[in-house]
Motif scaffolding. Structure first.
Motif, PDB file in Angstrom:
ATOM      1  N   CYS A 134      47.124  44.538  46.603  1.00 50.29           N
ATOM      2  CA  CYS A 134      47.358  45.621  45.846  1.00 50.29           C
ATOM      3  C   CYS A 134      46.364  46.976  45.809  1.00 50.29           C
ATOM      4  CB  CYS A 134      47.471  45.001  44.328  1.00 50.29           C
ATOM      5  SG  CYS A 134      47.894  46.202  42.971  1.00 50.29           S
ATOM      6  N   CYS A 152      42.705  45.961  38.932  1.00 49.40           N
ATOM      7  CA  CYS A 152      42.465  45.418  37.697  1.00 49.40           C
ATOM      8  C   CYS A 152      41.420  44.377  37.992  1.00 49.40           C
ATOM      9  CB  CYS A 152      43.698  44.700  37.224  1.00 49.40           C
ATOM     10  SG  CYS A 152      45.103  46.001  37.340  1.00 49.40           S
ATOM     11  N   CYS A 205      42.108  40.608  38.258  1.00 51.17           N
ATOM     12  CA  CYS A 205      43.090  40.098  39.217  1.00 51.17           C
ATOM     13  C   CYS A 205      42.786  39.701  40.488  1.00 51.17           C
ATOM     14  CB  CYS A 205      44.226  41.045  39.191  1.00 51.17           C
ATOM     15  SG  CYS A 205      45.752  40.637  40.434  1.00 51.17           S
TER      16      CYS A 205
HETATM   17  S1  SF4 Z   1      47.122  43.015  37.893  1.00 46.48           S
HETATM   18 FE1  SF4 Z   1      46.797  42.868  40.029  1.00 46.48          FE
HETATM   19  S2  SF4 Z   1      48.617  42.852  41.108  1.00 46.48           S
HETATM   20 FE2  SF4 Z   1      48.979  43.881  39.058  1.00 46.48          FE
HETATM   21  S3  SF4 Z   1      48.592  46.026  39.376  1.00 46.48           S
HETATM   22 FE3  SF4 Z   1      46.411  44.832  38.899  1.00 46.48          FE
HETATM   23  S4  SF4 Z   1      45.494  44.412  40.659  1.00 46.48           S
HETATM   24 FE4  SF4 Z   1      47.592  45.010  41.018  1.00 46.48          FE
END
Ligand code: SF4
Length: 524
Positions: A183, A187, A190
């Motif tokens: 991604c 975040c 994550c």
């Molecule tokens: S939670 Fe994970 S998958 Fe979702 S936008 Fe954030 S980094 Fe990307």
């Protein structure tokens, strides 16, 4: 070359269940990598038997016997189940391997119970284990490619494993699909935030969908991309090339920043029926929700407006939140979420208690350094059975009071009714009702209420939650024993506990890379 008899077990869940939601949806939650491993093993000339465990099978009867190598794929919540199964098979002379999120998050612990533990897995990494295929005990070999694979076998090749799995779904069949890994967002909690974004090939998407249309009258697919549609136009072009508009229904997780009105119009045309944006917090992560510096009630209003806009184009919306983040303080974040529930009744909120899954995210190092990570057995690490990070700004009783209050509010009959009325289509309407009255809504209220009561009445629970003891309270031991059923007797000694600081204490960075894999496979 030795032709191996290989068993592959995809643990969708950790034990037997009777929950209505599980009956309807577990067969639709199969992972993709176990199917990929099955294809790769067969390509190498080995024979494969494949079981996807959804909680309704007799696991002891379904597991293949007389195999040389057993692959298990598990999330951390199924780790104790996986450890017991591995032990059972090792006693029978089988070599065992673990892949999936638990192997990536807790490799040190998994290596105590499996002969091979996989991080990033490409075909060459798998091949090294197949060539080696022998016991590695007491500590297994940890293998990882340097990055995620560039391509994966498509639907056509995986179909032989997909078909019997979705056949277990009584009403709605959903096929797992993937178009990208990693991604571009970061975040901090994550597991995908540290994995580079990488599309897997748009021609493959078109081919997968075309193939699926030859197998199912009106296919439904669930995208396993961490963040669907990052290369939005490429995705939509690939979907549109597979057939007439709306010939396949799609379910995806996507951030609000991708869900602009022009994009929503194109998604609607192309059959996107359910979307799961992550909002996470009213005070943070504004980039992915396209709310910039907006915080608090301003962000609530903006996100609610956005969600109501989405509902004009996409009938089913789940909005994800993390409860107990360090930015949260007092009643306000919970009250703000209740206001959001009022302002956007169409959305089903998915709540996760802040959890630190081993080495999943760099942020976990901070929690470990601060001594805030509790040693809850993996069995409870499913974002709601337990919270293994002590909240920064709440004591446990207050925190659980707020969580119970919010969950009760969200799944009160009044709000269930408003959600039902606000949702346009029949299946989404009833899906929301099933989720509310099943394990996710009413079930969680029951569980949180029990934990809250024990925080008042059971001193062993209080001490454990405060980090004053590592002795697991009987309440939790009994729960694991019940959930594991006949597998309990195969749970290896010591497998209920793990080192919650393993990530912090590791100095070698976890996995060996492919170049070092062979050396690591040799006895010291
Ligand atoms: S939670 Fe994970 S998958 Fe979702 S936008 Fe954030 S980094 Fe990307």
């Amino acid at each position: 070359m030795r032709r191996l008899r290989i068993g592959i077990l995809d643990l969708v869940t950790k034990g037997p269940t009777r929950a209505l939601w599980a009956r309807v949806m577990h067969p639709n939650m199969a992972s993709i990598m176990p199917q990929v491993v099955g294809v790769w093993c067969e390509e190498e000339g080995h024979s494969v038997s494949f079981v996807c465990y959804t909680g309704f099978e007799d696991l002891m009867a379904e597991l293949p016997r007389n195999i040389d190598l057993l692959f298990v794929s598990a999330f951390s919540q199924a780790a104790q189940t996986a450890y017991a199964i591995s032990n059972l098979f090792r006693r029978r002379g089988t070599v065992t391997a673990l892949g999936g999120p638990h192997a990536r998050c807790y490799p040190e612990d998994a290596a105590l119970y499996f002969d091979y533990v996989f991080g990033f897995t490409d075909k060459a990494t798998l091949q090294s284990a197949l060539d080696d295929c022998r016991p590695h005990r007491p500590v297994g070999v940890r293998l990882s490619a340097e990055h995620q694979p560039d391509t994966l076998p498509g639907m056509r090749q995986r179909w032989k494993f997909i078909e019997p799995t979705i056949a277990k779904a009584p009403a709605i069949q959903i096929v797992p699909m993937i178009g990208s890994l990693g991604c571009p967002y970061t975040c901090s909690f994550c597991i995908d935030s540290t994995v580079d974004y990488q599309p897997l090939g748009f021609a493959q998407i078109t081919d997968d969908l075309k193939f699926l249309r030859t197998k199912l009258e009106r296919p439904r697919v669930a995208w396993h991309d961490p963040n669907f549609g990052v290369r939005f136009n490429d995705y939509m072009d690939a979907i549109e090339a597979a057939g007439p508009p709306g010939c396949v229904d799609h379910i995806a997780e996507s951030s609000l920043s991708i869900l602009s009105e022009p994009h929503l119009k194109r998604m609607q045309r192309n059959g996107v029926k359910a979307i799961l944006p992550g909002i996470e917090s009213w005070y943070d992560l504004g980039n992915k929700s396209k709310t910039g510096a907006q915080r608090g009630m301003d962000k609530v209003r903006q996100v609610a407006d956005h969600v109501n806009l989405i509902a004009r184009y996409i009938p089913y919306i789940q909005t994800n939140f993390v409860l107990g983040l360090d930015v949260d303080q007092g009643a306000e974040p919970f009250e703000l979420t209740k206001r959001f529930v009022d302002l956007a009744p169409v959305a089903l909120p998915g709540y996760s208690l802040l959890s630190a899954f081993g080495r999943a995210a760099p942020l976990n190092l901070e929690y470990q350094r601060a001594g805030r990570v509790l040693p809850f057995p993996f069995h409870f690490l499913n974002n709601n059975s337990a919270m293994n990070v002590r909240p920064r700004n709440y004591d446990w009783r207050t925190f659980y009071d707020y969580v119970i209050d919010l969950t009760r509010y969200t799944f009160s009959w009044r709000v269930i009714g408003r959600r039902f009325a606000a949702t346009r289509e029949t299946i989404p309407k009833w899906m929301n009702v099933v989720r509310a009255v099943s394990s996710e809504g009413f079930g969680r209220v029951r569980h949180y209420t029990t934990v809250r009561r024990l925080l008042d009445t059971d001193s062993s629970i209080q001490a454990y939650f405060e980090g004053e003891t590592n002795t697991l309270p009987g309440f939790f031991v009994d729960k694991i024993r019940r959930d594991l059923g006949p597998l309990w007797e195969f749970l290896p000694e010591g497998a209920l506990s793990h080192n919650p600081l393993a990530y912090l204490e590791s100095t070698a960075g976890g996995f060996v890379t492919m170049s070092g894999a062979r050396a690591a496979a040799e006895p010291a």
